[in-house]
Scaffold this motif. Structure first.
Motif, PDB file in Angstrom:
ATOM      1  N   ASN A   5      46.988  77.394  55.013  1.00 26.80           N
ATOM      2  CA  ASN A   5      48.262  76.703  55.044  1.00 26.80           C
ATOM      3  C   ASN A   5      48.222  75.475  54.169  1.00 26.80           C
ATOM      4  OD1 ASN A   5      50.863  76.423  55.930  1.00 26.80           O
ATOM      5  ND2 ASN A   5      50.341  76.247  58.088  1.00 26.80           N
ATOM      6  N   PRO A   6      49.063  75.247  53.205  1.00 22.48           N
ATOM      7  CA  PRO A   6      50.177  76.109  52.808  1.00 22.48           C
ATOM      8  C   PRO A   6      49.738  77.121  51.751  1.00 22.48           C
ATOM      9  CG  PRO A   6      50.273  74.052  51.592  1.00 22.48           C
ATOM     10  CD  PRO A   6      49.048  73.981  52.461  1.00 22.48           C
ATOM     11  N   THR A   7      50.589  78.123  51.520  1.00 21.75           N
ATOM     12  CA  THR A   7      50.322  79.130  50.498  1.00 21.75           C
ATOM     13  C   THR A   7      50.589  78.549  49.110  1.00 21.75           C
ATOM     14  OG1 THR A   7      50.872  80.917  52.012  1.00 21.75           O
ATOM     15  CG2 THR A   7      51.046  81.401  49.653  1.00 21.75           C
ATOM     16  N   GLU A   8      49.603  78.700  48.200  1.00 24.19           N
ATOM     17  CA  GLU A   8      49.784  78.189  46.831  1.00 24.19           C
ATOM     18  C   GLU A   8      50.682  79.133  46.033  1.00 24.19           C
ATOM     19  OE1 GLU A   8      46.038  77.103  44.869  1.00 24.19           O
ATOM     20  OE2 GLU A   8      45.148  76.943  46.856  1.00 24.19           O
ATOM     21  N   HIS A   9      51.635  78.545  45.306  1.00 23.42           N
ATOM     22  CA  HIS A   9      52.542  79.320  44.460  1.00 23.42           C
ATOM     23  C   HIS A   9      52.037  79.175  43.022  1.00 23.42           C
ATOM     24  CE1 HIS A   9      57.061  80.439  43.782  1.00 23.42           C
ATOM     25  NE2 HIS A   9      56.267  81.040  42.930  1.00 23.42           N
ATOM     26  N   LEU A  29      42.970  85.667  50.041  1.00 26.62           N
ATOM     27  CA  LEU A  29      44.075  86.617  49.850  1.00 26.62           C
ATOM     28  C   LEU A  29      45.064  86.081  48.819  1.00 26.62           C
ATOM     29  CD1 LEU A  29      44.952  87.545  53.554  1.00 26.62           C
ATOM     30  CD2 LEU A  29      43.267  88.602  52.028  1.00 26.62           C
ATOM     31  N   VAL A  30      45.267  86.864  47.751  1.00 30.02           N
ATOM     32  CA  VAL A  30      46.231  86.489  46.711  1.00 30.02           C
ATOM     33  C   VAL A  30      47.241  87.619  46.535  1.00 30.02           C
ATOM     34  CG1 VAL A  30      46.569  85.900  44.279  1.00 30.02           C
ATOM     35  CG2 VAL A  30      44.520  85.095  45.490  1.00 30.02           C
ATOM     36  N   ALA A  31      48.503  87.336  46.784  1.00 30.33           N
ATOM     37  CA  ALA A  31      49.546  88.318  46.488  1.00 30.33           C
ATOM     38  C   ALA A  31      49.805  88.295  44.993  1.00 30.33           C
ATOM     39  CB  ALA A  31      50.821  87.999  47.260  1.00 30.33           C
ATOM     40  N   GLY A 166      52.085  80.696  54.506  1.00 29.00           N
ATOM     41  CA  GLY A 166      51.172  80.121  55.494  1.00 29.00           C
ATOM     42  C   GLY A 166      50.142  81.116  56.015  1.00 29.00           C
ATOM     43  N   GLN A 167      50.368  82.421  55.782  1.00 30.67           N
ATOM     44  CA  GLN A 167      49.430  83.451  56.260  1.00 30.67           C
ATOM     45  C   GLN A 167      48.467  83.896  55.163  1.00 30.67           C
ATOM     46  OE1 GLN A 167      49.828  84.404  59.539  1.00 30.67           O
ATOM     47  NE2 GLN A 167      51.428  82.851  59.479  1.00 30.67           N
ATOM     48  N   ILE A 168      48.793  83.566  53.902  1.00 29.03           N
ATOM     49  CA  ILE A 168      47.961  84.008  52.776  1.00 29.03           C
ATOM     50  C   ILE A 168      47.648  82.802  51.900  1.00 29.03           C
ATOM     51  CG2 ILE A 168      48.989  86.311  52.854  1.00 29.03           C
ATOM     52  CD1 ILE A 168      50.628  85.609  50.384  1.00 29.03           C
ATOM     53  N   ASP A 169      46.593  82.912  51.072  1.00 25.75           N
ATOM     54  CA  ASP A 169      46.161  81.751  50.300  1.00 25.75           C
ATOM     55  C   ASP A 169      47.100  81.434  49.148  1.00 25.75           C
ATOM     56  OD1 ASP A 169      43.581  81.125  51.635  1.00 25.75           O
ATOM     57  OD2 ASP A 169      43.214  83.221  51.119  1.00 25.75           O
ATOM     58  N   ALA A 170      47.579  82.487  48.450  1.00 24.69           N
ATOM     59  CA  ALA A 170      48.369  82.217  47.245  1.00 24.69           C
ATOM     60  C   ALA A 170      49.219  83.415  46.874  1.00 24.69           C
ATOM     61  CB  ALA A 170      47.435  81.882  46.079  1.00 24.69           C
ATOM     62  N   VAL A 171      50.239  83.139  46.073  1.00 22.25           N
ATOM     63  CA  VAL A 171      50.995  84.216  45.435  1.00 22.25           C
ATOM     64  C   VAL A 171      51.083  83.892  43.949  1.00 22.25           C
ATOM     65  CG1 VAL A 171      53.230  83.137  46.022  1.00 22.25           C
ATOM     66  CG2 VAL A 171      53.148  85.555  45.383  1.00 22.25           C
TER      67      VAL A 171
END
Ligand code: TXA
Ligand code: MG
Length: 316
Positions: A5-9, A29-31, A166-171
């Motif tokens: 938390n928070p997810t990096e954009h 985890l990276v989307a 908040g559930q994943i590291d980055a997108v």
């Protein structure tokens, strides 16, 4: 990486790619975008990282996952390619086709990825940012669609954040996905088997192979993606609707208009690309959704498959 938390954009540039690779190397985890939908990726050799995918998605079961690689040569480290698999890879890779092939003896993939099967689903995505991310990470990436389990697949970075912030590291943000439907899943065989309809039309594959698919027995689920309830929006869905009820929002196709239209020109490729995005938009209106008929030909088969699952999920 446990604190998410928070997810990096992350932007589509060198710094974004370096940061994404760093997170993957640390088991995070990276989307990332593919030409089909955004995938939620982790190093497929790292059991804890793969387990974190299931946790983030809230997947009730350990379904086997598709492993993404940058090219056929890399795919052959993990899967054994016979003549049929090689022909399909040559014809459709990079592209929205996943091939289910026997594992190599020294594949090194986590058992969570294959769910203990002797086969693995492999795919080379046709997206420059996906390819750059795969090469920079130098890891095979297990990646289901980047959405909470049972929800609509994401075709933009905003969809990903809407479901998983908040559930994943980055997108990694590569803009909207061009195909908009998940990959077609095929066991090359022989016999040639269609496990999931998707971004490459089944008749195109059968034409390439000069052989029809062996009909899939619906009573025997060989690919968990074939479970009926899947891809569900919050609102109830009714299909094949030409004239919607007063309380419904209408998703149109071709001349059957609607509040939003999948493709006014009646183009199935355009409709596939719009499908999840339009459903996301209509779902936000919190009214029942009525969907116009979409013809059962070409990509229309996969579109109808996803719509039927969305409707079935709401029916119970
Ligand atoms: O377009 C796509 O395929 C997207 C993007 C991110 O690449 N990925 C995707 O992954 O849709 P996922 O996890 O939602 O779908 C995986 C499907 C499941 O239905 C699973 O059962 C099937 O692939 N699958 C994976 N390995 C398999 C295997 N060894 N045998 C049969 N089916 C398999
Ligand atoms: Mg999915």
């Amino acid at each position: 990486m446990t604190k998410r938390n928070p997810t990096e954009h992350l932007a589509e540039d060198d710094a974004g790619l370096r940061r994404a690779a760093e997170i993957v190397a640390a088991g995070g985890l990276v989307a990332f975008p593919t030409e089909t939908v955004y995938g939620l990726g982790a190093d497929a050799r790292n059991g804890e990282a793969v387990a974190a995918i299931y946790a983030a998605k809230g997947r009730p079961r350990f379904n086997p996952l598709i492993v993404h690689v940058p090219d056929l040569a890399t795919a052959r480290r993990y899967g054994q390619f016979g003549p049929a698999a090689l022909q399909l890879a040559a014809a459709f890779w990079p592209g929205p086709l996943s091939l289910v092939v026997p594992l190599t003896p020294d594949h090194g993939l986590s058992e969570l990825v294959t769910a203990g099967l002797a086969t693995v689903a492999l795919r080379v995505p046709a997206h420059p940012l996906a390819e750059a991310h795969l090469r920079q990470s130098a890891a095979p990436l297990a990646a289901p669609s980047a959405n909470p389990s049972g929800r609509l697949s994401p075709t933009t970075a905003q969809h990903v954040l809407h479901g998983l912030d908040g559930q994943i590291d980055a997108v990694l943000d590569g803009g909207p996905c061009a195909v908009g439907l998940e990959s077609t899943i095929v066991a090359p065989g022989p016999p040639l088997q269609l496990l999931r309809a998707g971004g490459v039309a089944a008749d195109q594959i059968a034409a390439e192979m000069g052989a029809p698919f062996v009909p899939h027995d619906p009573g025997k689920i060989t690919s968990p993606g074939q479970l009926a309830a899947h891809y569900a929006p919050d609102s109830p869905i009714r299909l094949e609707v030409v004239r919607p009820a007063a309380n419904e929002v209408h998703l149109g196709f071709g001349p059957v208009g609607g509040d939003l239209n999948l493709s006014e020109a009646g183009d199935l490729t355009e409709a596939a690309a719009n499908l999840f995005g339009h459903l996301h938009k209509l779902d936000r209106l919190a009214r029942p959704i009525a969907v116009a008929p979409v013809p059962l030909v070409g990509l229309g088969v996969a579109i109808n498959d996803r719509l039927a699952r969305a409707a079935a999920a709401k029916a119970g």
